[in-house]
Design an enzyme around this catalytic site. Structure first.
Site, short mmCIF file in Angstrom:
data_model
loop_
_atom_site.label_atom_id
_atom_site.label_comp_id
_atom_site.label_asym_id
_atom_site.label_seq_id
_atom_site.Cartn_x
_atom_site.Cartn_y
_atom_site.Cartn_z
N TYR A 135 -3.13 10.78 1.38
CA TYR A 135 -3.69 10.73 -0.01
C TYR A 135 -3.59 12.12 -0.69
O TYR A 135 -3.43 12.24 -1.84
CB TYR A 135 -5.23 10.41 0.14
CG TYR A 135 -5.45 8.92 0.37
CD1 TYR A 135 -5.67 8.00 -0.43
CD2 TYR A 135 -5.04 8.31 1.89
CE1 TYR A 135 -5.62 6.57 -0.20
CE2 TYR A 135 -5.15 7.08 2.36
CZ TYR A 135 -5.60 6.33 1.13
OH TYR A 135 -5.66 4.99 1.57
N HIS B 28 -5.41 -7.58 0.09
CA HIS B 28 -4.56 -6.55 0.24
C HIS B 28 -3.65 -6.56 1.68
O HIS B 28 -2.80 -6.06 1.64
CB HIS B 28 -5.50 -5.22 0.11
CG HIS B 28 -4.75 -3.90 0.21
ND1 HIS B 28 -3.96 -3.50 -0.73
CD2 HIS B 28 -4.81 -3.01 1.18
CE1 HIS B 28 -3.20 -2.24 -0.58
NE2 HIS B 28 -3.79 -1.89 0.58
N ASP C 126 0.66 -1.05 0.01
CA ASP C 126 0.04 -0.09 -0.05
C ASP C 126 0.82 1.23 -0.06
O ASP C 126 1.94 1.33 -0.96
CB ASP C 126 -0.86 -0.08 1.22
CG ASP C 126 -1.92 0.88 1.07
OD1 ASP C 126 -2.81 0.79 0.36
OD2 ASP C 126 -2.00 1.82 1.80
#
Length: 462
Positions: free
Chosen positions: A372, A428, A227
């Site tokens: 982000y 994930h 990630d």
């Protein structure tokens, strides 16, 4: 006139071709970075605290009592529509069962004890207190110890690695290597301090992680990450190839322009891009784009207005749980949207609630989601994305990873891709979901890293 027009068209075509070739293949110079940039409050002091301090995780009674009172006093949720399970997001009837478990059965003190089974530390790097776990292996004669930095993503912390660390730090009879693990909380995540300054993007975090390893005495080291941690690790490998000896990632991605072109070429000729066994992980593109559009709403919010969503999540543990659990569920198995749990039952519920609890007690949802926004708003990030990393790299692709890229695309970014594994299970959050498979691949990849460096030394000496 016809000849002039033909010459003009030919010139435009040649010129356009040269421009396109330049854009696709050009490798920019690395950006100039301040390797000691200050991210703490105010300005850098005359003397920086370089101490490494033992740390213990504590879910204290005051915080637990406040959390439980908020859960008890939550408002009733709107029920799902008839015939809808998790297609619209978190199934609120299922969420009720999770919240009741968190309130009445989740053992806060026992979970804190389990988290403290590893040695925890904090140290101040570039003005921010970073929290990390450091586990040294049992050293046996003839076994080489490899330093391994492990980095998580959102919404995790170093807790994500608590199942894989014991495997990595225990010698295996089939290998003459073992790992000394440093598992860090990214700044603004878990128990690591967040910054009050803009600009702390994955490139800058990579600089911080490099400085952390230097603080701990590791001039050279290996990295494992997924990630956002994988993005930071990739930038580290690109910028510090003499210090990063090998990169293992469970989310290998190339963001070079050429990789995007290859993706679209594959829409016409998929067999040129990807093995037939894995074609459905990318093509047809309409399915891929439909999936991305469906599941990245959170991404767009966090990349544009992280502080706004943070207001809601900071004040409501029920809201925080629903928001985080839905993403952890879908990223574990996106084929289970038609179930009330939406994929959550692939993970241990206590592990999931550890992550929610850590986010709650540290009030770090805003500082974590800001990554982000920072990750897509700084030119230096785009520049480093376009530079190939020459560090030996290994990638493992679990079935339900968010995005899959085949080796022909990955080699645009990682020319020295020494190992690539594709599995038909897992998701994930690999370290939580499938720790043994992840650890096995890390061991096997480290062998390839060592062979790569042996070949390199032999070439220099010959």
């Amino acid at each position: 006139m016809y000849k002039i027009l033909s010459s003009f068209v030919a010139g435009v075509a040649i010129g356009s071709g040269l421009v396109i070739t330049y854009v696709l293949y050009n490798v920019p110079e690395p950006p100039e970075l301040d390797l000691q940039r200050w991210w703490g409050i105010g300005t850098r002091p005359t003397e920086e605290d370089k101490s490494i301090r033992p740390f213990s995780i504590d879910f204290n009674d005051t915080v637990i009592l406040d959390l439980k009172e908020r859960l008890k006093n939550r408002r009733p949720f709107t029920k799902p529509l008839e015939g809808i399970n998790s297609e619209y997001g978190m199934n609120t009837e299922y969420l009720e069962t999770v919240l009741e478990y968190w309130l009445n059965e989740y053992n806060f003190k026992k979970r804190a004890e389990l988290l403290n089974k590893f040695p925890h530390y904090k140290t101040r790097i570039q003005g921010l207190d970073l929290h990390f776990i450091r586990v040294k292996p049992e050293i046996k004669e003839g076994v080489q110890v490899l330093p391994l930095l492990m980095m998580h993503g959102w919404p995790s912390s170093s807790k994500e690695f608590d199942k894989v660390i014991p495997i990595l730090t225990t010698p295996k009879h089939e290998y003459n290597i073992v790992f000394e693990v440093v598992a860090v909380d990214l700044p603004g995540y878990g128990f690591s301090e967040g910054t009050n300054k803009p600009g702390l993007n994955p490139v800058q975090i990579g600089v911080m992680m490099r400085n952390l390893m230097l603080r701990l005495g590791f001039e050279k080291f290996y990295i494992q990450a997924g990630d956002w941690g994988s993005q930071c690790a990739t930038h580290m490998a690109t910028l510090f190839p003499d210090q990063v000896l090998g990169l293992h990632t469970n989310m290998p991605l190339s963001s070079r322009p050429l990789s995007t072109v290859k993706l679209f070429i594959g829409a016409l000729f998929p067999s040129l891009i990807v093995d037939a066994k894995y074609m459905d992980r990318i093509y047809p593109l309409k399915n891929l784009f439909s999936y991305i559009l469906r599941e990245t709403g959170y991404f767009h919010i966090q990349a544009t207005k992280p502080d706004t969503i943070g207001v809601a999540l900071t004040d409501s543990p029920a809201g925080l749980a629903g928001y985080l659990i839905e993403k952890m569920a879908i990223c574990s198995n996106r084929d289970q949207l038609d179930t009330p749990h939406g994929g959550l039952e692939n993970l241990n519920l206590d592990d999931v609630l550890d992550t929610v609890t850590i986010n709650w007690i540290n009030n770090c949802i805003v500082t974590s989601t800001r990554l982000y926004a920072e990750g897509f708003s700084w030119p230096e990030v785009l520049i480093v994305h376009r530079i190939p990393s020459m560090v030996p790299t290994a990638g493992i692709n679990f079935k339900y990873e968010v995005l899959y890229q085949p080796d022909w695309i990955l080699r645009d970014k990682f020319p020295n891709l020494v190992r690539s594994t594709v599995l038909d299970f897992g998701g994930h959050f690999a370290a939580l979901h499938t720790p043994q498979a992840l650890a096995d691949d890390i061991f096997a990849s480290a062998v390839q890293f060592l062979k790569f460096h042996d070949r390199k030394r032999n070439q220099k000496s010959s």
